[in-house]
Design a protein around this motif. Structure first.
Motif, mmCIF file in Angstrom:
data_model
loop_
_atom_site.group_PDB
_atom_site.id
_atom_site.type_symbol
_atom_site.label_atom_id
_atom_site.label_comp_id
_atom_site.label_asym_id
_atom_site.label_seq_id
_atom_site.Cartn_x
_atom_site.Cartn_y
_atom_site.Cartn_z
ATOM 1 N N ASP A 73 0.901 -1.123 0.011
ATOM 2 C CA ASP A 73 -0.011 0.005 0.021
ATOM 3 C C ASP A 73 0.749 1.429 0.057
ATOM 4 O O ASP A 73 0.559 2.440 -0.004
ATOM 5 C CB ASP A 73 -0.853 0.003 1.241
ATOM 6 N N GLY A 74 2.128 0.997 0.165
ATOM 7 C CA GLY A 74 3.187 2.416 -0.228
ATOM 8 C C GLY A 74 3.186 2.995 1.197
ATOM 9 O O GLY A 74 3.698 4.080 1.256
ATOM 10 N N ILE A 75 2.901 2.373 2.419
ATOM 11 C CA ILE A 75 2.750 2.875 3.663
ATOM 12 C C ILE A 75 4.219 3.117 4.342
ATOM 13 O O ILE A 75 4.522 1.646 4.583
ATOM 14 C CB ILE A 75 1.738 2.393 4.866
ATOM 15 N N PRO A 76 4.719 3.896 4.808
ATOM 16 C CA PRO A 76 6.325 3.537 5.494
ATOM 17 C C PRO A 76 5.787 3.056 6.797
ATOM 18 O O PRO A 76 4.930 3.204 7.579
ATOM 19 C CB PRO A 76 6.684 5.057 5.763
ATOM 20 N N ALA A 77 6.893 2.227 7.303
ATOM 21 C CA ALA A 77 6.888 1.655 8.520
ATOM 22 C C ALA A 77 7.519 2.600 9.845
ATOM 23 O O ALA A 77 6.687 2.347 10.879
ATOM 24 C CB ALA A 77 7.632 0.404 8.569
ATOM 25 N N ILE A 78 7.991 3.482 9.289
ATOM 26 C CA ILE A 78 8.649 4.620 10.218
ATOM 27 C C ILE A 78 9.254 5.890 9.659
ATOM 28 O O ILE A 78 9.307 5.788 8.480
ATOM 29 C CB ILE A 78 9.824 3.832 10.918
ATOM 30 N N SER A 79 9.239 7.039 10.202
ATOM 31 C CA SER A 79 9.465 8.126 9.493
ATOM 32 C C SER A 79 10.519 8.688 10.265
ATOM 33 O O SER A 79 10.631 8.740 11.737
ATOM 34 C CB SER A 79 8.167 8.942 9.537
ATOM 35 N N PHE A 80 11.726 9.390 9.611
ATOM 36 C CA PHE A 80 12.724 10.021 10.378
ATOM 37 C C PHE A 80 12.754 11.504 9.818
ATOM 38 O O PHE A 80 12.368 11.886 8.813
ATOM 39 C CB PHE A 80 13.840 9.370 9.893
ATOM 40 N N SER A 81 12.905 12.151 10.795
ATOM 41 C CA SER A 81 13.253 13.895 10.410
ATOM 42 C C SER A 81 14.437 14.094 9.906
ATOM 43 O O SER A 81 15.581 13.582 10.399
ATOM 44 C CB SER A 81 12.864 14.666 11.847
ATOM 45 N N VAL A 82 14.643 14.966 8.946
ATOM 46 C CA VAL A 82 16.003 15.250 8.457
ATOM 47 C C VAL A 82 16.038 16.686 8.158
ATOM 48 O O VAL A 82 14.755 17.657 8.056
ATOM 49 C CB VAL A 82 16.289 14.637 6.914
ATOM 50 N N ASP A 83 17.151 17.563 8.153
ATOM 51 C CA ASP A 83 17.052 19.060 7.976
ATOM 52 C C ASP A 83 16.878 19.480 6.636
ATOM 53 O O ASP A 83 16.162 20.239 6.447
ATOM 54 C CB ASP A 83 18.607 19.539 8.413
ATOM 55 N N ASP A 84 17.196 18.541 5.552
ATOM 56 C CA ASP A 84 16.959 18.933 4.228
ATOM 57 C C ASP A 84 16.663 17.769 3.552
ATOM 58 O O ASP A 84 17.506 16.731 3.126
ATOM 59 C CB ASP A 84 18.060 19.534 3.583
ATOM 60 N N VAL A 85 15.328 17.567 3.004
ATOM 61 C CA VAL A 85 15.004 16.323 2.583
ATOM 62 C C VAL A 85 15.619 15.965 1.104
ATOM 63 O O VAL A 85 16.081 14.959 0.802
ATOM 64 C CB VAL A 85 13.595 16.213 2.521
ATOM 65 N N ARG A 86 15.931 17.185 0.427
ATOM 66 C CA ARG A 86 16.214 16.950 -0.900
ATOM 67 C C ARG A 86 17.861 16.781 -0.903
ATOM 68 O O ARG A 86 18.340 16.013 -1.629
ATOM 69 C CB ARG A 86 16.004 18.335 -1.819
ATOM 70 N N ALA A 87 18.502 17.429 -0.023
ATOM 71 C CA ALA A 87 19.801 16.819 0.191
ATOM 72 C C ALA A 87 20.105 15.613 0.665
ATOM 73 O O ALA A 87 21.083 14.819 0.041
ATOM 74 C CB ALA A 87 20.611 17.966 1.281
ATOM 75 N N GLU A 88 19.328 15.118 1.408
ATOM 76 C CA GLU A 88 19.350 13.727 2.012
ATOM 77 C C GLU A 88 18.854 12.672 0.803
ATOM 78 O O GLU A 88 19.598 11.701 0.706
ATOM 79 C CB GLU A 88 18.414 13.587 3.159
ATOM 80 N N PHE A 89 17.992 13.228 0.030
ATOM 81 C CA PHE A 89 17.684 12.442 -1.156
ATOM 82 C C PHE A 89 18.742 12.236 -1.971
ATOM 83 O O PHE A 89 18.874 10.993 -2.546
ATOM 84 C CB PHE A 89 16.437 13.075 -1.920
ATOM 85 N N ASP A 90 19.353 13.088 -2.311
ATOM 86 C CA ASP A 90 20.597 13.259 -3.300
ATOM 87 C C ASP A 90 21.603 12.427 -2.738
ATOM 88 O O ASP A 90 22.229 11.571 -3.184
ATOM 89 C CB ASP A 90 21.208 14.577 -3.458
ATOM 90 N N ARG A 91 21.960 12.459 -1.549
ATOM 91 C CA ARG A 91 23.050 11.672 -0.368
ATOM 92 C C ARG A 91 22.903 10.234 -0.612
ATOM 93 O O ARG A 91 23.625 9.379 -1.096
ATOM 94 C CB ARG A 91 23.088 12.141 0.883
ATOM 95 N N LEU A 92 21.667 9.740 -0.366
ATOM 96 C CA LEU A 92 21.333 8.541 -0.203
ATOM 97 C C LEU A 92 21.137 7.807 -1.771
ATOM 98 O O LEU A 92 21.725 6.734 -1.744
ATOM 99 C CB LEU A 92 20.006 8.083 0.180
ATOM 100 N N ARG A 93 20.839 8.543 -2.555
ATOM 101 C CA ARG A 93 20.603 8.054 -3.994
ATOM 102 C C ARG A 93 22.253 7.789 -4.450
ATOM 103 O O ARG A 93 22.338 6.574 -5.042
ATOM 104 C CB ARG A 93 20.039 9.043 -4.841
ATOM 105 N N GLU A 94 23.032 8.608 -4.016
ATOM 106 C CA GLU A 94 24.412 8.375 -4.331
ATOM 107 C C GLU A 94 25.076 6.956 -3.570
ATOM 108 O O GLU A 94 26.012 6.398 -4.095
ATOM 109 C CB GLU A 94 25.382 9.372 -3.874
ATOM 110 N N HIS A 95 24.321 6.543 -2.572
ATOM 111 C CA HIS A 95 24.725 5.238 -1.702
ATOM 112 C C HIS A 95 23.855 4.174 -2.543
ATOM 113 O O HIS A 95 23.835 2.999 -1.838
ATOM 114 C CB HIS A 95 24.265 5.275 -0.523
ATOM 115 N N GLY A 96 23.243 4.426 -3.466
ATOM 116 C CA GLY A 96 22.323 3.363 -4.215
ATOM 117 C C GLY A 96 20.869 2.992 -3.613
ATOM 118 O O GLY A 96 20.288 2.048 -3.988
ATOM 119 N N VAL A 97 20.437 4.026 -2.784
ATOM 120 C CA VAL A 97 19.265 3.811 -2.146
ATOM 121 C C VAL A 97 18.051 4.004 -3.060
ATOM 122 O O VAL A 97 18.219 4.699 -3.954
ATOM 123 C CB VAL A 97 19.019 4.720 -0.845
ATOM 124 N N ARG A 98 17.126 3.006 -3.252
ATOM 125 C CA ARG A 98 16.045 3.153 -3.930
ATOM 126 C C ARG A 98 14.717 3.847 -3.422
ATOM 127 O O ARG A 98 14.533 3.269 -2.233
ATOM 128 C CB ARG A 98 15.450 1.712 -4.333
#
Length: 128
Positions: A73-98
């Motif tokens: 259903d696309g529902i996250p099991a957990i949620s984490f707070s970050v200072d900058d979602v876009r920056a964290e998105f870019d960092r994690l994508r560089e680590h191969g995160v889907r």
């Protein structure tokens, strides 16, 4: 009253520990053998005495259907707070995160959703 511990079911504790520490950046707090499994917790390096996340084995019969239904259903099991979602998105994508959801703004909140490789979707969020 305050939250001391919360948990997320994981398919493989060792793989989850690597993902939650090496990729997401949490630090291991406890790692105690409990039979074939472990009492395995991580914390934020910014708050080492704060809320612990238990990487709980998914061996209970209810865990697999629960995890499968949330992911389906696309529902996250957990949620984490970050200072900058876009920056964290870019960092994690560089680590191969889907990611199953790229950053989306909804009023004062920006969220993205990723696959933790251990049977869960995880939301990262900024604002609120």
């Amino acid at each position: 009253m305050k939250i001391h511990l919360t948990s997320v079911f994981v398919e493989d504790q060792s793989r989850a520990l690597r993902f939650y520490t090496d990729v997401l950046g949490f630090v291991k707090k406890h790692d105690v053998a409990v039979g074939e499994d472990r009492w395995l917790t991580v914390v934020s390096p910014e708050d080492p005495d704060g809320t612990e996340l238990l990487l709980e084995p998914s061996g209970h019969p209810a865990a697999r259907p629960y995890m499968t239904a949330l992911v389906k259903d696309g529902i996250p099991a957990i949620s984490f707070s970050v200072d900058d979602v876009r920056a964290e998105f870019d960092r994690l994508r560089e680590h191969g995160v889907r990611f199953t959801q790229e950053p989306v703004e909804a009023g004062t909140v920006t969220t993205a959703v990723l696959d933790d490789t251990c049977g869960n979707l995880v939301q990262i969020m900024q604002g609120g």
